[in-house]
Enzyme design. Structure first.
Site, PDB file in Angstrom:
ATOM      1  N   CYS A 197       0.812  -1.225   0.000  1.00  0.00           N
ATOM      2  CA  CYS A 197       0.000   0.000   0.000  1.00  0.00           C
ATOM      3  C   CYS A 197       0.844   1.274   0.000  1.00  0.00           C
ATOM      4  CB  CYS A 197      -0.940  -0.010   1.191  1.00  0.00           C
ATOM      5  SG  CYS A 197      -1.918  -1.521   1.268  1.00  0.00           S
ATOM      6  N   HIS A 212      -2.510   7.567   6.935  1.00  0.00           N
ATOM      7  CA  HIS A 212      -2.783   6.291   6.282  1.00  0.00           C
ATOM      8  C   HIS A 212      -4.189   5.844   6.668  1.00  0.00           C
ATOM      9  CE1 HIS A 212      -1.944   2.600   4.256  1.00  0.00           C
ATOM     10  NE2 HIS A 212      -2.059   1.865   5.352  1.00  0.00           N
ATOM     11  N   GLU A 232      -0.727   4.795  14.380  1.00  0.00           N
ATOM     12  CA  GLU A 232      -0.321   5.974  13.616  1.00  0.00           C
ATOM     13  C   GLU A 232      -0.501   7.248  14.424  1.00  0.00           C
ATOM     14  OE1 GLU A 232      -0.975   8.100   9.242  1.00  0.00           O
ATOM     15  OE2 GLU A 232      -2.303   6.451   9.847  1.00  0.00           O
ATOM     16  N   LYS A 253      -9.473   8.005   3.216  1.00  0.00           N
ATOM     17  CA  LYS A 253      -9.937   6.633   2.994  1.00  0.00           C
ATOM     18  C   LYS A 253     -11.351   6.429   3.523  1.00  0.00           C
ATOM     19  CE  LYS A 253      -5.505   4.138   2.877  1.00  0.00           C
ATOM     20  NZ  LYS A 253      -4.549   5.223   3.202  1.00  0.00           N
ATOM     21  N   HIS A 299      -9.708   1.987   0.580  1.00  0.00           N
ATOM     22  CA  HIS A 299      -8.253   1.815   0.524  1.00  0.00           C
ATOM     23  C   HIS A 299      -7.860   1.328  -0.866  1.00  0.00           C
ATOM     24  CE1 HIS A 299      -4.207   1.188   1.431  1.00  0.00           C
ATOM     25  NE2 HIS A 299      -4.289   0.377   2.476  1.00  0.00           N
ATOM     26  N   PHE A 333       1.653  -3.521   3.908  1.00  0.00           N
ATOM     27  CA  PHE A 333       1.957  -4.833   4.479  1.00  0.00           C
ATOM     28  C   PHE A 333       3.437  -5.139   4.264  1.00  0.00           C
ATOM     29  CE2 PHE A 333      -2.554  -6.856   3.891  1.00  0.00           C
ATOM     30  CZ  PHE A 333      -2.993  -6.133   4.979  1.00  0.00           C
TER      31      PHE A 333
END
Length: 417
Positions: free
Chosen positions: A165, A305, A316, A337, A342, A403
């Site tokens: 991502c 994110h 985060e 998002k 996403h 990831f």
């Protein structure tokens, strides 16, 4: 060696809340949800029956039928968004030195639908290996920048970054540095993804990564909310034209923003989960601030994110508090998002565009779908909940994580002479 300045002179967007740059901004500022029941296949037996699909996209509106058949949707999205960005930039394709124009693109997965369909066709056959001759060139992730360069004749650096991502954020950082170092005048960068497929939805469901709020898809993506239960899969593409400042200035280009820094780090912790204390995320933001040569208190907005996962959102925000300290309540923090879902490898690109548009319009898009306070989140944070907020935005940061522990961060600044 003095690094060259890099600016953004064109943008293009094909997203679940708008099929071009203008529509995308309208969707962002108005808090539009792009989530709805899946239309691409029958998802009745899936744990998650919804996603953020691109709406009303017809490939033959942009490509002839023969060309469209040779392109996976992720590559179609790449070409459409990059064409808009190139047109928006206004540079003359006949006058630029095409050896100094590159394409650096991000994709986390690439042609997943093509791979899925070819394997299913083989499995349903009699064992005879009948594969489409375009199977491999449709599937491979690097075909997107390849097709962009073929269409326009760009002969500079050309490749795809793959970091899950974080892919398109890494692509932007590479593009920034190629221009800074004087290797290119212009680079088309960004990312695209089209993983709303049987394999994509099934795979992420198997990981328990996706929201299963099937009774209310439009509210399923809810970053920072106390009832969040996973991310919503999205698709689309975003493109930015990065250009050396003097080159842009000499041709009288419209300049959206300056790209002043990029940072990278690794969590080195887990295949999919973030470090619970956000150590890698803290480091990537510090690296980015250092690269941009600015102080934490100069940042006005952070597009996080913020995927709407229970662990990721908290980690985060913990990292943001560590980096920005007492300045944190002064920052507009948001997650677009909540509207787009996403977009995996394309997330960094469309969120960078959102950050730049927030600076241009002095309006920070909202984090929608927030109804319940999460006691693990500092109440002093301004998470730009449910409605956009007007404010002066001179410096904006965009965070993207993938990831494998890949972290990337980019900082933009309103242009000054």
């Amino acid at each position: 060696m003095k690094l060259k300045r890099v600016v953004v002179t064109g943008m293009g967007a094909l997203t679940p809340i708008g099929n071009n740059l203008s529509e995308y901004w309208d969707g962002l500022k108005n808090g539009k949800s792009g989530c709805a029941p899946i239309t691409y296949f029958d998802a009745e037996k899936f744990k998650t029956k919804f996603a953020c699909e691109v709406k009303n996209f017809v490939a033959t509106d942009f490509f002839d039928r023969k060309e469209a058949r040779k392109l996976d949707r992720f590559a179609q999205y790449a070409l459409v968004s990059s064409n808009e960005a190139i047109e928006d930039s206004g540079f003359d394709l006949e006058k630029v030195d095409k050896f100094r124009v590159g394409v650096i693109w991000g994709a986390g997965i690439g042609g997943l639908e093509t791979f899925q369909n070819e394997v299913l066709n083989f499995a349903n056959g009699d064992g005879t290996p009948r594969f489409n001759p375009f199977f491999i060139p449709k599937m491979i992730a690097d075909i997107a920048p390849g097709n962009i360069s073929i269409k326009h004749g760009f002969m500079g650096p050309n490749y795809t970054t793959v970091s899950a991502c974080a892919s398109s954020a890494n692509a932007m950082i590479d593009a920034l540095n190629y221009i800074r170092l004087g290797h290119c005048d212009i680079i088309i960068t960004g990312g695209s993804e089209a993983a709303v497929t049987i394999a994509g939805m099934g795979g992420f469901n198997a990981m328990h990564a996706l929201s299963t709020r099937n009774e209310s898809p439009e509210t399923a993506s809810r970053p920072f909310d106390g009832t969040r239960d996973g991310f919503v899969l999205g698709e689309g593409g975003g493109a930015l034209v990065l250009e050396e400042y003097e080159h842009a200035k000499a041709r009288g280009a419209k300049i959206y923003a300056e790209v002043i820094g990029g940072g990278m780090s690794s969590d080195a912790y887990h295949m999919t989960a973030p470090h619970p204390e956000g150590i890698g995320v803290e480091r990537v933001m510090l690296n980015c601030l250092r690269d941009a040569d600015i102080k934490p208190e100069e940042v006005d907005a952070i597009n996080t994110h913020g995927t709407s996962t229970p662990l990721g959102d908290v980690a985060e925000l913990k990292a943001i508090k560590k980096v920005f300290g007492d300045h944190t309540p002064n920052i507009n923090i948001n997650s677009t998002k909540s509207m787009t879902g996403h977009l995996l490898g394309a997330a960094g690109a469309i969120e960078a565009i959102a950050s730049i548009l927030a600076m241009q319009h002095n309006e920070v898009p909202p984090t929608i779908n927030h109804t319940t306070v999460d006691e693990n989140i500092d109440p002093s944070f301004n998470l730009t909940l449910n409605k956009s907020q007007k404010r002066e935005v001179n410096i904006a940061m965009s965070n993207t994580f993938g990831f494998g522990g890949h972290n990337a961060c980019v900082i933009f600044k309103k242009i000054d002479a």
